[in-house]
Design an enzyme around this catalytic site. Structure first.
Site, PDB file in Angstrom:
ATOM      1  N   LYS A   4       5.896   5.758   5.026  1.00 28.00           N
ATOM      2  CA  LYS A   4       5.532   7.164   5.230  1.00 28.00           C
ATOM      3  C   LYS A   4       4.965   7.372   6.631  1.00 28.00           C
ATOM      4  O   LYS A   4       5.306   8.334   7.319  1.00 28.00           O
ATOM      5  CB  LYS A   4       4.512   7.599   4.162  1.00 28.00           C
ATOM      6  CG  LYS A   4       5.144   7.755   2.780  1.00 28.00           C
ATOM      7  CD  LYS A   4       4.122   7.865   1.660  1.00 28.00           C
ATOM      8  CE  LYS A   4       4.844   7.859   0.303  1.00 28.00           C
ATOM      9  NZ  LYS A   4       3.934   7.813  -0.841  1.00 28.00           N
ATOM     10  N   GLN A  38      -2.549   7.577  -2.120  1.00 28.41           N
ATOM     11  CA  GLN A  38      -1.471   6.759  -2.682  1.00 28.41           C
ATOM     12  C   GLN A  38      -1.845   6.279  -4.082  1.00 28.41           C
ATOM     13  O   GLN A  38      -2.894   5.665  -4.280  1.00 28.41           O
ATOM     14  CB  GLN A  38      -1.195   5.556  -1.750  1.00 28.41           C
ATOM     15  CG  GLN A  38      -0.023   4.706  -2.176  1.00 28.41           C
ATOM     16  CD  GLN A  38       1.320   5.442  -2.083  1.00 28.41           C
ATOM     17  OE1 GLN A  38       1.579   6.201  -1.160  1.00 28.41           O
ATOM     18  NE2 GLN A  38       2.182   5.225  -3.059  1.00 28.41           N
ATOM     19  N   ASP A  73       1.377  16.055  -1.541  1.00 27.49           N
ATOM     20  CA  ASP A  73       2.138  15.409  -2.608  1.00 27.49           C
ATOM     21  C   ASP A  73       2.281  16.360  -3.799  1.00 27.49           C
ATOM     22  O   ASP A  73       3.043  16.081  -4.731  1.00 27.49           O
ATOM     23  CB  ASP A  73       1.365  14.144  -3.060  1.00 27.49           C
ATOM     24  CG  ASP A  73       2.261  12.925  -3.126  1.00 27.49           C
ATOM     25  OD1 ASP A  73       3.469  13.070  -2.843  1.00 27.49           O
ATOM     26  OD2 ASP A  73       1.759  11.838  -3.460  1.00 27.49           O
TER      27      ASP A  73
END
Ligand code: NDP
Length: 310
Positions: free
Chosen positions: A54, A98, A121
Site C-alpha cells: 500500500k 491494518q 478503508d
C-alpha cells in the site's frame, strides 16, 4: 470453453494513473498533497506485506504515506491514542488501521475512535451505516474493487443474480450492499447455508470470499458464469498444486521454483473450463484493493480540505 481472464493488474494500473492525475490536479488547484497514514500493530507477516504494498503504491501516484508501527505488545489504549492523534492532525487525510489487530487489542474500540471522514478503508461503524443508507462517500476497498472490475470489464450487474460466498464485515456484507445498489438480486452464503451448490449454480455472477482453498469447483459453477475470486490462500503441497494448476505449466513451474503458490477460493483449473470469465489469483481482486485505497484517499483529501475552505 476457456474463461475470459479479468486482468486486475491492468485495471489497477489504469486506476493508478487516474489517481496520479487527480493528485497533480489537487496540488495545482489547492496546493495540497494527500497524506495517508497506515497503522500496523504487531508482526503479522501477511499484514507486513500488505502494508508495504500500500505504501509503495501510494508513492507511485504521489500520495504522501507513512507506516506507523506499534509493537505486538500494544494494548487497546496505546492503539486508540495513536488513532486519536492522527484524527487530530489536520495534515492527515486518510487513516488505515491494518486488520487483524493482535488478539488483546479491542478492534471495535479502536475503530470506534477513527474519524469516519479519514476512514479510507470505509470500515468504521459510521461508514458502514452510510453504506447501508447509500450516503457513503466511498466504499470499503475490496468490495469497491470488485464493482470496479465488473464495470471496467463491461460486465453488467443490473438485474443479474449475484451469489456471494462469505458474509464478513470487510468483504461479503459490504459487497452485498454495493451489488444491491447496482440493482442485482443478491444471495449471501456462509457456513450454515443448507445447499451451497444449489445457491452458487443459480448465479450469473459468483463471488468467492470464504478464505477456503479452492472451495468452489466445477460443480458449483454453471457454464458461462462470471467468477470473482477474492480468496488468498497459500498452497505448499505438490499434489494439490498439480491438481489446481493442471494444464497450466507456467504456474506449476512457479510452484516448483518457490515451493508454494497462491490459490483463491475457486479451483483454478476447473473454473477455467466452465466459467465465462474469472479473476485470477494472484493478479485479480488483490491489486484493485490497493488501487481503491488510493482513490479513496484522494477523495477524502478533496472532500475534507475543500469543506475546510468553505
Ligand atoms: P472471514 O474469515 O472473515 O469470513 C469468511 C466467510 O466465509 C464467513 O462468512 C464464513 O461463514 C464463510 N465461509 C467459510 N467457509 C465456508 C464454507 N465452507 N462454506 C460457506 N461459507 C464459508 O474472511 P474475509 O472475508 O476476511 O476474507 C475472505 C477471503 O478473502 C480470505 O481468503 C482473505 O484472505 C481474502 N481477502 C482478500 C482480499 C484481497 O484484496 N484480495 C482482501 C480481503 C480478504 P460464517 O460467517 O458462517 O463463518
Amino acid at each position: 470453453m476457456s474463461a475470459r481472464i479479468l486482468d486486475g493488474k491492468a485495471i489497477a494500473a489504469a486506476i493508478e494513473s487516474e489517481v496520479a492525475s487527480a493528485v497533480q490536479d489537487l496540488e495545482k488547484r489547492l496546493g495540497l498533497t494527500p497524506r495517508l497514514c497506515v497503522v500496523l500493530v504487531g508482526e503479522n507477516p501477511a499484514s507486513q506485506v500488505y502494508v508495504r504494498n500500500k505504501a509503495r503504491a501510494a508513492g507511485r501516484v504521489g500520495i504522501r504515506s507513512e507506516i506507523i508501527r506499534l509493537p505486538e505488545t500494544s494494548c487497546t489504549a496505546d492503539v486508540r491514542r495513536q488513532v486519536e492523534a492522527l484524527d487530530a492532525d489536520s495534515d492527515v487525510d486518510g487513516i488505515l488501521v491494518q486488520l487483524p489487530l493482535p488478539r488483546d487489542v479491542d478492534e471495535a474500540e479502536v475503530m470506534g475512535r477513527l474519524d469516519a471522514d479519514k476512514d479510507v478503508d470505509g470500515l468504521t461503524a459510521v461508514n458502514m451505516g452510510r453504506l447501508l443508507l447509500g450516503t457513503n462517500p466511498w466504499a470499503p476497498c475490496t468490495p469497491a474493487g470488485v464493482m470496479e472490475i465488473l464495470r471496467r470489464s463491461d460486465i453488467p450487474v443490473e438485474g443479474k443474480k449475484v451469489t456471494i460466498v462469505g458474509r464478513s464485515n470487510i468483504v461479503g456484507k459490504p459487497l452485498a450492499l454495493l451489488m444491491l445498489r447496482a440493482h442485482a438480486t443478491v444471495t449471501l452464503c456462509h457456513t450454515r447455508t443448507a445447499n451451497l451448490e444449489e445457491e452458487t449454480r443459480r448465479a450469473d455472477i459468483l463471488v468467492a470470499a470464504a478464505g477456503r482453498t479452492a472451495l468452489l469447483g466445477a460443480r458449483h459453477i454453471s457454464p458461462g458464469t462470471t467468477v470473482i475470486d477474492i480468496g488468498i490462500n497459500r498452497v505448499t503441497s505438490r499434489q494439490e498444486a498439480e491438481n489446481f494448476f493442471a494444464g497450466n505449466p507456467r504456474r506449476l513451474e512457479q510452484f516448483e521454483r518457490n515451493g508454494s503458490a497462491l490459490v483463491g477460493d475457486v479451483h483454478p483449473a476447473e473454473a477455467q473450463e466452465c466459467a465465462g470469465a474469472i479473476t485470477p489469483v494472484p493478479g485479480g481482486v488483490g491489486p484493485l484493493t490497493v488501487a481503491m485505497l488510493l482513490l479513496n484517499t484522494v477523495d477524502a483529501a478533496r472532500r475534507r480540505r475543500t469543506a475546510a475552505r468553505r
